[in-house]
Design an enzyme around this catalytic site. Structure first.
Site, mmCIF file in Angstrom:
data_model
loop_
_atom_site.group_PDB
_atom_site.id
_atom_site.type_symbol
_atom_site.label_atom_id
_atom_site.label_comp_id
_atom_site.label_asym_id
_atom_site.label_seq_id
_atom_site.Cartn_x
_atom_site.Cartn_y
_atom_site.Cartn_z
ATOM 1 N N CYS A 210 0.836 -1.199 0.000
ATOM 2 C CA CYS A 210 0.000 0.000 0.000
ATOM 3 C C CYS A 210 0.867 1.243 0.000
ATOM 4 O O CYS A 210 2.100 1.169 0.056
ATOM 5 C CB CYS A 210 -0.951 0.004 1.196
ATOM 6 S SG CYS A 210 -0.090 0.071 2.791
ATOM 7 N N ASP B 233 10.065 22.676 -31.867
ATOM 8 C CA ASP B 233 10.994 21.634 -32.295
ATOM 9 C C ASP B 233 11.944 21.188 -31.198
ATOM 10 O O ASP B 233 12.771 20.319 -31.420
ATOM 11 C CB ASP B 233 11.789 22.088 -33.526
ATOM 12 C CG ASP B 233 12.649 23.317 -33.245
ATOM 13 O OD1 ASP B 233 12.792 23.686 -32.069
ATOM 14 O OD2 ASP B 233 13.166 23.902 -34.207
ATOM 15 N N ASP C 240 13.079 26.551 -29.692
ATOM 16 C CA ASP C 240 11.937 26.953 -28.873
ATOM 17 C C ASP C 240 12.078 26.504 -27.423
ATOM 18 O O ASP C 240 11.086 26.448 -26.694
ATOM 19 C CB ASP C 240 10.649 26.378 -29.464
ATOM 20 C CG ASP C 240 10.406 26.840 -30.880
ATOM 21 O OD1 ASP C 240 10.511 28.053 -31.128
ATOM 22 O OD2 ASP C 240 10.139 25.997 -31.749
ATOM 23 N N ASP D 138 4.672 26.551 -33.250
ATOM 24 C CA ASP D 138 5.764 27.033 -34.083
ATOM 25 C C ASP D 138 5.420 26.690 -35.538
ATOM 26 O O ASP D 138 4.536 25.871 -35.789
ATOM 27 C CB ASP D 138 7.063 26.359 -33.646
ATOM 28 C CG ASP D 138 8.251 26.798 -34.470
ATOM 29 O OD1 ASP D 138 8.321 27.995 -34.798
ATOM 30 O OD2 ASP D 138 9.098 25.946 -34.792
#
Length: 746
Positions: free
Chosen positions: A18, A632, A636, A437
């Site tokens: 658990c 990409d 970016d 983009d």
């Protein structure tokens, strides 16, 4: 001061049942000297540890886990075999104890006052001779039967509970051990000192253990199915390869293949390594890696990936990536890490599980006291207290989120969507704006030169030679376009020196003793370079790349990229979901506007450098939007990191460039929608699981305590409570397994 080197180790952990167990193991590891971080995965029964080898060792980590009341083995033992053994062992013991419990129930019917409708029915179908058997003989028979079966089947549970008690902790084993132990001891007392109204609960002891073990077996099977995706990835790579040396073919173990070796792959075989095709032509199936079922053509010069299937042609390839460096290994590693991560939703479950067992113990004690003083019956008070102990199920609460996450991450990997973890998945499920983009995201990312425009005094060959020398060391799509075009023209060049990339703008280099500047219009304006009047304006849809020598523009290149086939459909689907869709690009407005129009995007901002994209993402967030950025993964990177969910358009051949929270192995816009929809479905299942687990305990514990008895005279027998407890965990896992069949809407 030099940074200390650390090592990572993943240890299969045995005995966790658990979330409380998970917490205890994790705490024990974190408290070990030299451990920098530790994360325990309840679903996969493993602990991932980062430690300083100068201060800690693998043996010390094993000792810490064992001292916490659990067991662990070194990685080579493998958690998969342990899970299979756990499932088989639990199922065998469950069947034995359930059969024993049923026998005990029948044998104990004439002994006490706790017979119900089922007991009365069985009394009429069991031969009357049975009921003439002496009660003492039955009691002693049941005592021996229960003692033997409980010791054999439940020793792991009792041993784990005892070890936890020695370390001052509690878990699910504590509740079961206490409940069955008290019931057995009371029954044994009633056997040695029988008295009217002193019931025995041997049947409850065996049935509680039986249902618990049955639940464990079903849980182990469900966990195995949940982890099937990553296990399937691990089986894709063959163990041998056909190496070619001096024209001689030899079948060797895969470990003997080195980078640069030539290997032969026959039709119907899987590629053993990432490689480049040297000879032959074939079609390959990369669906297990990228989710794309369409066979892909491969010929000399093309890249092939380890684990993909070679369909119809024998090919000779040169090995380029081996072992842990292959795309297959990268995907497997990412999936394992994501499955082991924790989603923010799980924090609530973890906090509840940490205090759950002590609270249940208190409630059970209160139940016993209330029933004893209300009825004066120790037997009745004991039965209700035991029911409270065994119906409580922290397992369901602990599995609610990780079960759904594990299945979803595995399913995502099968369709080419890789989530970096639970937090990334949850963020992707709660977006209301998507920023795209242009190059490589909406377009194919492979622009082609349309024109070479030199100024007077230069020729096309001059521009191509100079530009190719500089762009050869750039990974930008426009650089590839220039270099590919120059090579097609059989142009030769000397390597450039001092190449410096300017993100989102271009680059500088030293070429043939000139200071060469190549980039977009913004870069030339910033550099104060005048544009020549002899070059005509850019045509719509065309991207222009300028070149200058010693701060004098000598010409430009015009390139055109094409919209991906599924881009328009993907944008439409995103808008149909109510998402605001924008395009941010560093390209010029003239080159970007036609692409935006074709894709159906109304909001466009062009000419942005990486800082400009970052600022725009922040501006959208300041408006209260939860923004997903799709790019990409390189240019970016800042925008991807700033966005609420960064989605990288990857390619199967270059996962090392992965950035952001989600990686799309298939560089297809429709995969963006798949990622968001899968995340939404997963979060929905997580919430369903949590509601079920919490609601089960909120309703089940009062029922077991007898809240309905005053009005309806309804009490839960301890074995019925045990069956309900097992059902709770299995229900959570079964609900999560529905995600294995999840399919994208488009």
């Amino acid at each position: 001061m030099p940074e200390q080197e650390t090592e990572s180790l993943t240890l299969p952990v045995i005995g966790m049942t658990c979330a409380a167990c998970q917490h205890h193991v994790e705490s024990a590891l974190k408290d070990t000297a030299g451990v920098k971080s530790a994360h325990v995965d309840l679903m996969a029964n493993r602990a991932s540890v980062v430690y300083d080898p100068q201060e800690a060792s693998a043996e010390q980590l094993l000792t810490a886990i064992r001292d916490a009341g659990y067991d662990a083995v070194l990685p080579h033992a493998g958690p998969a075999k342990y899970r299979e053994a756990q499932e088989t062992d639990a199922l065998a013991k469950a069947i034995a104890t359930l059969v024993g419990g049923a026998v005990a129930m029948v044998l104990s019917m004439p002994l006490g006052t706790k017979m119900g409708a089922v007991d009365n029915f069985l009394m009429h179908v069991v031969p009357a001779l049975y009921f003439q058997t002496t009660h003492d003989a039955i009691r002693w028979t049941l005592l021996i039967l229960t003692a033997v079966l409980a010791t054999w089947a439940g020793r792991g549970i009792y041993f784990a509970a005892a070890k936890a008690l020695c370390h001052g902790t509690t878990n699910m084993n504590t509740l079961v051990s206490l409940g069955t132990g008290v019931a057995f001891l009371y029954s044994a007392y009633g056997t040695v000192f029988p008295a009217p109204g002193r019931d025995i609960y041997y049947d409850a002891v065996l049935l509680i253990l039986g249902f618990l073990l049955l639940g464990k077996a079903l849980e182990a099977r469900a966990k195995r199915h949940a982890l099937a995706a990553v296990n399937a990835l691990g089986k894709l790579r063959p163990s041998t390869a056909r190496r070619i040396v001096d024209g001689v073919q030899t079948l060797v173990p895969l470990e003997e293949i080195k980078v640069g070796d030539q290997v032969l792959i026959l039709p119907g075989e899987r590629f053993p390594v990432d490689a480049t095709v040297l000879e032959g032509r074939t079609s390959v199936d990369e669906s297990m890696l990228t989710g794309e079922a369409t066979p892909l053509s491969r010929e000399a010069g093309d890249r092939v990936l380890a684990g993909s299937m070679n369909y119809d042609g024998a090919v000779v390839c040169r090995a380029s990536s081996l072992g842990e460096d292959t795309v297959l290994a990268q995907i497997t590693r990412m999936v394992e890490q994501a499955q082991s991560s924790r989603a923010p939703t799980q924090r609530l479950a973890d906090r509840a599980s940490a205090i759950f067992v002590p609270v249940v113990l208190l409630l059970s004690a209160i139940t016993f006291v209330i029933w004893y003083f209300s009825t004066g019956s120790v037997s009745l008070a004991l039965a209700t207290a035991v029911s409270v102990l065994v119906i409580a199920c922290p397992c369901a609460m602990g599995l609610a989120v990780p079960a759904a996450l594990t299945v979803a991450v595995g399913r995502g990997a099968q369709i080419g969507v890789l989530f970096k973890g639970g937090e990334a998945l949850e963020r992707a499920a709660n977006l209301n704006a998507i920023v795209l983009d242009k190059t490589g995201t909406l377009t194919s990312g492979r622009p082609v030169l349309q024109a070479v425009r030199p100024v007077k005094g230069y020729f096309e060959e001059d521009l191509l030679r100079l530009a190719a020398a500089a762009e050869e060391r750039s990974n930008h799509p426009l650089a590839h376009a220039v270099v590919d075009y120059a090579r097609a023209q059989s142009i030769k060049w000397q390597p450039a020196q001092e190449v410096q990339v300017i993100p989102g703008r271009g680059l500088t280099a030293r070429v043939e003793d000139y200071d060469c500047l190549i980039g977009n219009e913004a870069l030339f304006q910033e550099s104060g370079i005048r544009f020549p009047d002899s070059i005509p304006p850019t045509k719509p849809g065309t991207t222009r790349l300028w070149i200058a020598l010693d701060n004098q523009a000598i010409g430009c290149f015009d390139a055109r990229d094409t919209l991906r086939p599924d881009a328009t459909e993907a944008v439409s689907a995103l808008r149909d979901k109510g998402l605001r869709v924008l395009m941010l690009t560093g390209d010029s407005p003239a080159a970007s506007a036609p692409i935006a129009n074709q894709a159906g995007i109304g909001e466009l901002e062009a000419g942005l450098d990486p800082a400009g994209k970052l600022a725009r993402i922040r501006a959208l967030q300041s408006e209260g939007l939860r923004v997903g950025m799709v790019g990409d993964g390189i240019n970016d990177a800042a925008a991807l990191a700033q966005a609420d969910a960064g989605i990288s358009m990857g390619t199967g051949a270059d996962l090392a460039q992965e950035a952001g929270d989600v990686l799309l192995v298939r560089a297809q816009p429709r995969a963006i929608l798949s990622a968001i929809e899968l995340a939404e479905s997963t979060v929905k299942v997580m919430r369903e699981n949590l509601i079920w687990a919490a609601g089960y305990n909120v309703l089940g514990i009062p029922l077991a305590a007898g809240v309905l008895y005053p009005a309806f005279h309804i009490l839960l027998s301890p074995w019925i409570a045990a069956a309900a407890m097992a059902l709770s965990s299995v229900s959570v896992l079964s609900n999560s397994l529905r995600l294995r069949a999840w399919q994208p809407s488009r």
